[in-house]
Scaffold this motif. Sequence first.
Motif, mmCIF file in Angstrom:
data_model
loop_
_atom_site.group_PDB
_atom_site.id
_atom_site.type_symbol
_atom_site.label_atom_id
_atom_site.label_comp_id
_atom_site.label_asym_id
_atom_site.label_seq_id
_atom_site.Cartn_x
_atom_site.Cartn_y
_atom_site.Cartn_z
ATOM 1 N N UNK A 1 10.835 -3.326 9.931
ATOM 2 C CA UNK A 1 9.890 -3.212 8.832
ATOM 3 C C UNK A 1 10.361 -4.056 7.655
ATOM 4 N N UNK A 2 9.399 -4.491 6.852
ATOM 5 C CA UNK A 2 9.705 -5.221 5.632
ATOM 6 C C UNK A 2 9.751 -4.238 4.465
ATOM 7 N N UNK A 3 9.959 -4.780 3.263
ATOM 8 C CA UNK A 3 9.837 -3.994 2.034
ATOM 9 C C UNK A 3 8.785 -4.701 1.181
ATOM 10 N N UNK A 4 8.236 -4.034 0.159
ATOM 11 C CA UNK A 4 7.276 -4.712 -0.720
ATOM 12 C C UNK A 4 7.897 -5.966 -1.339
ATOM 13 N N UNK A 5 7.044 -6.949 -1.681
ATOM 14 C CA UNK A 5 7.551 -8.219 -2.216
ATOM 15 C C UNK A 5 8.384 -8.011 -3.474
ATOM 16 N N UNK A 6 7.981 -7.053 -4.311
ATOM 17 C CA UNK A 6 8.751 -6.789 -5.534
ATOM 18 C C UNK A 6 10.168 -6.324 -5.189
ATOM 19 N N UNK A 7 10.291 -5.535 -4.105
ATOM 20 C CA UNK A 7 11.615 -5.070 -3.683
ATOM 21 C C UNK A 7 12.435 -6.226 -3.099
ATOM 22 N N UNK A 8 11.771 -7.167 -2.419
ATOM 23 C CA UNK A 8 12.462 -8.356 -1.901
ATOM 24 C C UNK A 8 13.030 -9.176 -3.055
ATOM 25 N N UNK A 9 12.215 -9.344 -4.111
ATOM 26 C CA UNK A 9 12.676 -10.084 -5.289
ATOM 27 C C UNK A 9 13.836 -9.343 -5.945
ATOM 28 N N UNK A 10 13.740 -8.023 -6.018
ATOM 29 C CA UNK A 10 14.827 -7.198 -6.577
ATOM 30 C C UNK A 10 16.132 -7.465 -5.825
ATOM 31 N N UNK A 11 16.043 -7.465 -4.482
ATOM 32 C CA UNK A 11 17.249 -7.674 -3.671
ATOM 33 C C UNK A 11 17.799 -9.089 -3.847
ATOM 34 N N UNK A 12 16.890 -10.082 -3.936
ATOM 35 C CA UNK A 12 17.328 -11.473 -4.098
ATOM 36 C C UNK A 12 18.020 -11.669 -5.447
ATOM 37 N N UNK B 1 0.842 -1.207 0.000
ATOM 38 C CA UNK B 1 0.000 0.000 0.000
ATOM 39 C C UNK B 1 0.871 1.249 0.000
ATOM 40 N N UNK B 2 1.895 1.236 0.833
ATOM 41 C CA UNK B 2 2.782 2.403 0.928
ATOM 42 C C UNK B 2 3.512 2.651 -0.386
ATOM 43 N N UNK B 3 3.770 1.584 -1.143
ATOM 44 C CA UNK B 3 4.478 1.725 -2.417
ATOM 45 C C UNK B 3 3.674 2.540 -3.429
ATOM 46 N N UNK B 4 2.356 2.679 -3.198
ATOM 47 C CA UNK B 4 1.501 3.438 -4.119
ATOM 48 C C UNK B 4 1.402 4.920 -3.748
ATOM 49 N N UNK B 5 2.001 5.308 -2.613
ATOM 50 C CA UNK B 5 1.895 6.688 -2.133
ATOM 51 C C UNK B 5 2.840 7.617 -2.905
ATOM 52 N N UNK B 6 2.618 8.923 -2.747
ATOM 53 C CA UNK B 6 3.548 9.914 -3.303
ATOM 54 C C UNK B 6 4.794 10.022 -2.430
ATOM 55 N N UNK B 7 4.587 9.847 -1.127
ATOM 56 C CA UNK B 7 5.684 10.034 -0.167
ATOM 57 C C UNK B 7 5.475 9.069 0.993
ATOM 58 N N UNK B 8 6.576 8.588 1.547
ATOM 59 C CA UNK B 8 6.530 7.648 2.676
ATOM 60 C C UNK B 8 7.291 8.250 3.847
ATOM 61 N N UNK B 9 6.671 8.194 5.040
ATOM 62 C CA UNK B 9 7.337 8.575 6.283
ATOM 63 C C UNK B 9 7.492 7.316 7.128
ATOM 64 N N UNK C 1 10.237 4.896 -3.768
ATOM 65 C CA UNK C 1 11.454 4.334 -4.360
ATOM 66 C C UNK C 1 12.677 4.630 -3.494
ATOM 67 N N UNK C 2 12.742 5.859 -2.964
ATOM 68 C CA UNK C 2 13.888 6.233 -2.122
ATOM 69 C C UNK C 2 13.898 5.436 -0.817
ATOM 70 N N UNK C 3 12.741 5.304 -0.205
ATOM 71 C CA UNK C 3 12.659 4.623 1.094
ATOM 72 C C UNK C 3 12.871 3.119 0.944
ATOM 73 N N UNK C 4 12.185 2.509 -0.042
ATOM 74 C CA UNK C 4 12.241 1.049 -0.158
ATOM 75 C C UNK C 4 13.504 0.547 -0.852
ATOM 76 N N UNK C 5 14.397 1.452 -1.245
ATOM 77 C CA UNK C 5 15.709 1.015 -1.738
ATOM 78 C C UNK C 5 16.666 0.768 -0.568
ATOM 79 N N UNK C 6 16.256 1.203 0.644
ATOM 80 C CA UNK C 6 17.119 1.089 1.836
ATOM 81 C C UNK C 6 16.668 -0.087 2.702
ATOM 82 N N UNK C 7 16.767 -1.275 2.120
ATOM 83 C CA UNK C 7 16.225 -2.478 2.765
ATOM 84 C C UNK C 7 16.790 -2.711 4.161
ATOM 85 N N UNK C 8 18.107 -2.630 4.292
ATOM 86 C CA UNK C 8 18.726 -2.938 5.594
ATOM 87 C C UNK C 8 18.331 -1.917 6.656
#
Length: 280
Positions: free
Chosen positions: A242-253, A206-214, A228-235
């Motif tokens: 917190x987790x990241x979206x599944x697509x970002x998990x696949x990206x990292x894998x 849901x957060x991945x669809x927002x304009x901005x994430x806090x 994109x800026x927030x969910x690129x910082x997985x660690x």
Amino acid sequence: MEQKSPMLQARDLRFRYDPERPDYAVDGVSLEVARGEFVAVLGANGCGKSTLAKHFNAILLPESGTVLVEGIDTRSEEHLYDIRQKAGMVFQNPDNQIVATIVEEDVAFALENLGVPTSEMRARVDEAMQLTGIYEYREKAPHKLSGGQKQRVAIAGVIAMRPDCLILDEATAMLDPRGRRAVMDTIRRLRESGITIVSITHYMEEAAQADRVLVMSHGRVVMEGTPEQVFSQTETLKGYHLDVPQAAELRDALAAAGLPLPEEVITPEACARALYELLR
């Protein structure tokens, strides 16, 4: 040309539920939400995100600092009605917000209490039900609807008040995936109509669809940026539990396996496009 004031503002906001205790639920938060913006607020349980949300609807008032809703200080008791009409709130459990035995009567409930003329009420109720996708259920009993449908009835009841801003306090937390999708589709339509959205959520998709994430932790905003800026910082996110979206998990894998995808891949659609390019 004069610049418009933000929809929501918090300036050095601090709040404790127990003034005798030293720890703050919200500890020195300053932020702005622009008109028409969709902001998602993330954080582990107890981080202060729901407490922050309740300040934007004047359910809670600052211990120190200031909260403004379209320039109105939430401490102004004489403007409480104006604040709650400008910033409508939807809570986690739709059953707590549904009061009538027929859907359209529930959507009309607040308007009746305000004495809105019948002709205008009819137009507002129909518009709100169509916008939230529940018009076809207008003559049904709310208790016979699914969780997602009930939540959309609750949203319609708030939307009929024609707020400029909708605050969702974990509004999809009690819903199954289908119900969450339906509510997110509703949020998309509301955004297109120009309504400001603040969504407190545990769901990264849901957060991945927002304009901005806090991201909040221990009452403070610790990360802020585009999804994109927030969910690129997985660690870093994992450090805040917190987790990241599944697509970002696949990206990292895939990156770990030697198949790097762009860091902005955080949605299934972006992931599919990147994989297509990679395989091509």
